[in-house]
Design a protein around this motif. Structure first.
Motif, PDB file in Angstrom:
ATOM      1  N   LEU A  22      40.689  36.696  35.995  1.00  0.00           N
ATOM      2  CA  LEU A  22      41.621  37.500  35.201  1.00  0.00           C
ATOM      3  C   LEU A  22      43.012  36.873  35.181  1.00  0.00           C
ATOM      4  N   ARG A  23      43.332  36.145  36.229  1.00  0.00           N
ATOM      5  CA  ARG A  23      44.618  35.432  36.264  1.00  0.00           C
ATOM      6  C   ARG A  23      44.549  34.110  35.515  1.00  0.00           C
ATOM      7  N   GLY A  24      43.353  33.721  35.073  1.00  0.00           N
ATOM      8  CA  GLY A  24      43.180  32.468  34.348  1.00  0.00           C
ATOM      9  C   GLY A  24      43.131  31.253  35.247  1.00  0.00           C
ATOM     10  N   SER A  33      44.810  49.049  32.112  1.00  0.00           N
ATOM     11  CA  SER A  33      44.849  49.539  33.494  1.00  0.00           C
ATOM     12  C   SER A  33      44.344  48.505  34.483  1.00  0.00           C
ATOM     13  N   VAL A  34      43.538  47.557  34.005  1.00  0.00           N
ATOM     14  CA  VAL A  34      43.017  46.491  34.867  1.00  0.00           C
ATOM     15  C   VAL A  34      44.015  45.356  34.990  1.00  0.00           C
ATOM     16  N   SER A  35      44.481  44.850  33.862  1.00  0.00           N
ATOM     17  CA  SER A  35      45.346  43.661  33.866  1.00  0.00           C
ATOM     18  C   SER A  35      46.758  43.948  34.369  1.00  0.00           C
ATOM     19  N   SER A  36      47.218  45.193  34.279  1.00  0.00           N
ATOM     20  CA  SER A  36      48.582  45.512  34.672  1.00  0.00           C
ATOM     21  C   SER A  36      48.781  45.552  36.185  1.00  0.00           C
ATOM     22  N   LEU A  46      37.838  53.529  38.951  1.00  0.00           N
ATOM     23  CA  LEU A  46      38.366  52.885  37.750  1.00  0.00           C
ATOM     24  C   LEU A  46      37.975  53.628  36.483  1.00  0.00           C
ATOM     25  N   GLY A  47      36.931  54.449  36.559  1.00  0.00           N
ATOM     26  CA  GLY A  47      36.467  55.188  35.392  1.00  0.00           C
ATOM     27  C   GLY A  47      35.376  54.442  34.647  1.00  0.00           C
ATOM     28  N   SER A  48      34.521  55.184  33.977  1.00  0.00           N
ATOM     29  CA  SER A  48      33.351  54.584  33.321  1.00  0.00           C
ATOM     30  C   SER A  48      33.736  53.675  32.160  1.00  0.00           C
ATOM     31  N   GLU A  49      34.824  53.979  31.456  1.00  0.00           N
ATOM     32  CA  GLU A  49      35.216  53.131  30.323  1.00  0.00           C
ATOM     33  C   GLU A  49      35.661  51.755  30.795  1.00  0.00           C
ATOM     34  N   VAL A  50      36.426  51.712  31.868  1.00  0.00           N
ATOM     35  CA  VAL A  50      36.848  50.427  32.426  1.00  0.00           C
ATOM     36  C   VAL A  50      35.653  49.665  32.973  1.00  0.00           C
ATOM     37  N   LEU A  51      34.767  50.366  33.666  1.00  0.00           N
ATOM     38  CA  LEU A  51      33.581  49.717  34.227  1.00  0.00           C
ATOM     39  C   LEU A  51      32.652  49.218  33.132  1.00  0.00           C
ATOM     40  N   ASP A  52      32.676  49.853  31.981  1.00  0.00           N
ATOM     41  CA  ASP A  52      31.864  49.377  30.860  1.00  0.00           C
ATOM     42  C   ASP A  52      32.329  47.998  30.415  1.00  0.00           C
ATOM     43  N   TRP A  53      33.634  47.746  30.501  1.00  0.00           N
ATOM     44  CA  TRP A  53      34.143  46.417  30.167  1.00  0.00           C
ATOM     45  C   TRP A  53      33.645  45.390  31.172  1.00  0.00           C
ATOM     46  N   PHE A  54      33.692  45.724  32.456  1.00  0.00           N
ATOM     47  CA  PHE A  54      33.187  44.810  33.483  1.00  0.00           C
ATOM     48  C   PHE A  54      31.699  44.554  33.311  1.00  0.00           C
ATOM     49  N   ALA A  55      30.977  45.576  32.851  1.00  0.00           N
ATOM     50  CA  ALA A  55      29.520  45.438  32.730  1.00  0.00           C
ATOM     51  C   ALA A  55      29.118  44.509  31.590  1.00  0.00           C
ATOM     52  N   TRP A  56      29.963  44.413  30.571  1.00  0.00           N
ATOM     53  CA  TRP A  56      29.568  43.680  29.381  1.00  0.00           C
ATOM     54  C   TRP A  56      30.059  42.237  29.352  1.00  0.00           C
ATOM     55  N   ASN A  57      30.648  41.740  30.397  1.00  0.00           N
ATOM     56  CA  ASN A  57      30.987  40.322  30.428  1.00  0.00           C
ATOM     57  C   ASN A  57      30.676  39.761  31.813  1.00  0.00           C
ATOM     58  N   PRO A  58      30.618  38.455  31.919  1.00  0.00           N
ATOM     59  CA  PRO A  58      30.154  37.828  33.170  1.00  0.00           C
ATOM     60  C   PRO A  58      31.238  37.632  34.218  1.00  0.00           C
ATOM     61  N   ILE A  59      32.327  38.359  34.131  1.00  0.00           N
ATOM     62  CA  ILE A  59      33.467  38.083  35.007  1.00  0.00           C
ATOM     63  C   ILE A  59      33.160  38.344  36.477  1.00  0.00           C
ATOM     64  N   LEU A  60      32.163  39.179  36.766  1.00  0.00           N
ATOM     65  CA  LEU A  60      31.804  39.472  38.152  1.00  0.00           C
ATOM     66  C   LEU A  60      30.692  38.562  38.685  1.00  0.00           C
ATOM     67  N   LYS A  61      30.384  37.511  37.956  1.00  0.00           N
ATOM     68  CA  LYS A  61      29.365  36.577  38.452  1.00  0.00           C
ATOM     69  C   LYS A  61      29.825  35.923  39.758  1.00  0.00           C
ATOM     70  N   PRO A  62      28.883  35.636  40.665  1.00  0.00           N
ATOM     71  CA  PRO A  62      29.262  34.987  41.926  1.00  0.00           C
ATOM     72  C   PRO A  62      29.889  33.626  41.671  1.00  0.00           C
ATOM     73  N   PRO A  63      30.875  33.230  42.457  1.00  0.00           N
ATOM     74  CA  PRO A  63      31.479  31.911  42.312  1.00  0.00           C
ATOM     75  C   PRO A  63      30.502  30.823  42.728  1.00  0.00           C
ATOM     76  N   VAL A  64      30.806  29.600  42.342  1.00  0.00           N
ATOM     77  CA  VAL A  64      29.930  28.472  42.663  1.00  0.00           C
ATOM     78  C   VAL A  64      29.765  28.333  44.177  1.00  0.00           C
ATOM     79  N   SER A  65      30.798  28.610  44.920  1.00  0.00           N
ATOM     80  CA  SER A  65      30.742  28.462  46.377  1.00  0.00           C
ATOM     81  C   SER A  65      29.864  29.526  47.046  1.00  0.00           C
TER      82      SER A  65
END
Length: 335
Positions: free
Chosen positions: A268-270, A292-295, A311-330
């Motif tokens: 999220l920080r890039g 509410s997430v990025s701020s 965080l609420g279901s609407e925010v969690l729906d965003w997390f659910a629909w992209n791979p941002i929570l994938k485990p890191p390579v390490s």
């Protein structure tokens, strides 16, 4: 308290075991009925994989056949719940059960479950929720379109509900109340309680499936209650943890979850250029993170680690629909 020494001692005397996956008819008892969906660490998403006759994940199949035999026996043997068990001898002997448990202990140690305090209990809580709640009729409701009377059971709602129930299961497994599993059952089947992080109740999200959900949950709790009586407290935790530990080790409460959360904040920080190069296009299609997430990333991180439903279901729906929570390579799976 369960320590590494306990498992080392158990493993030292454990015989080798080759586990055969259950046939399709048994696999269907333990997998979501929506066959073309799989869990990505946050929610169920589409996948091309189908159900096969043999499982290539030994941890998943190690105890599934045991629990299935008891589940079938419950349906045939007990016409009313909480009556004394009959004289029927279960097909699975104590020796066979201990062999499966011994093998499961090896995998639990290998997967790093014991590397943090309460790790085994968290894994057991996760397995309990899978068995009793998530891999059942609620998935039919999740896969179905909403109606005038049934609210949309979105990925975000499922994310919030599943993680909250995992925390309740963890607290239940700490309790020494002999009827603790039945208390958890009442909590799961409460039709009037508002789901934390959501805008509805079991009645709102499960209408049309409530009878099936009730039957499924009660049957699975009875099954676990049988094994709770049959096994020692430590072995019962292993029994609960084993079926999905190999494939769900990056879920809430599991060994890789903290690393997944840390990686998501970095992304999220890039800061994760490799990840953004691979998944940036997909994340653009999903859309930017909610305000509410990025701020306040620190608050987001704390919530994901300890109470995602806040965080609420609407925010969690965003997390659910992209791979941002994938485990890191390490944090790749251990060999």
């Amino acid at each position: 308290m369960i320590t590494d020494a306990y498992f080392v001692q158990k493993i030292a005397v454990a015989p080798s075991l080759t586990v055969r996956g259950p046939p399709v008819s048994e696999v269907r008892q333990f997998r979501p009925r929506c066959r073309n969906r799989t869990y990505n660490g946050a929610a169920w998403v589409s996948t091309a994989h189908g159900v096969t006759g043999r499982s290539d994940r030994p941890l998943e199949s190690a105890l599934t056949d045991v629990a299935h035999e008891v589940t079938v026996g419950l349906g045939r043997q007990r016409q009313r719940r909480r009556l004394p068990w009959g004289r029927r001898t279960w097909a699975v002997t104590d020796e066979e059960l201990q062999e499966r448990l011994a093998w499961a202990r090896e995998q639990i140690v290998r997967m790093g479950v014991l590397e943090r305090p309460g790790g085994l209990r968290w894994a057991a809580a996760h397995g309990l929720v899978l068995f009793v709640w998530r891999n059942g009729p609620i998935e039919d409701a999740h896969a179905s379109r909403p109606t005038r009377r049934r609210k949309n059971l979105s990925d975000g709602v499922m994310f919030a509900r599943n993680t909250w129930l995992t925390k309740q299961a963890y607290d239940t497994l700490i309790s020494r109340d002999r009827f603790r599993l039945y208390s958890l059952e009442d909590m799961i089947l409460d039709r009037e309680a508002l789901w934390p992080g959501c805008d509805g109740t079991l009645t709102d999200f499960g209408r049309g499936f409530l009878g099936e959900i009730k039957k499924h949950v009660k049957q699975r709790i009875d099954t676990l209650r049988h094994f709770e009586k049959r096994l020692s407290p430590d072995d019962f935790l292993v029994f609960l943890a084993a079926p999905q530990i190999g494939t769900h080790d990056d879920h809430f409460g599991m060994p890789k979850w903290p690393a997944c959360v840390e990686a998501s904040i970095s992304r999220l920080r890039g800061e994760d250029e490799e990840f953004l190069e691979k998944w940036g296009a997909l994340m653009k299609k999903v859309g930017p993170a909610p305000e509410s997430v990025s701020s306040d990333l620190q608050t987001t991180k704390k919530a994901l680690l300890n109470a995602p439903w806040d965080l609420g279901s609407e925010v969690l729906d965003w997390f659910a629909w992209n791979p941002i929570l994938k485990p890191p390579v390490s944090c790749r799976k251990r060999s």
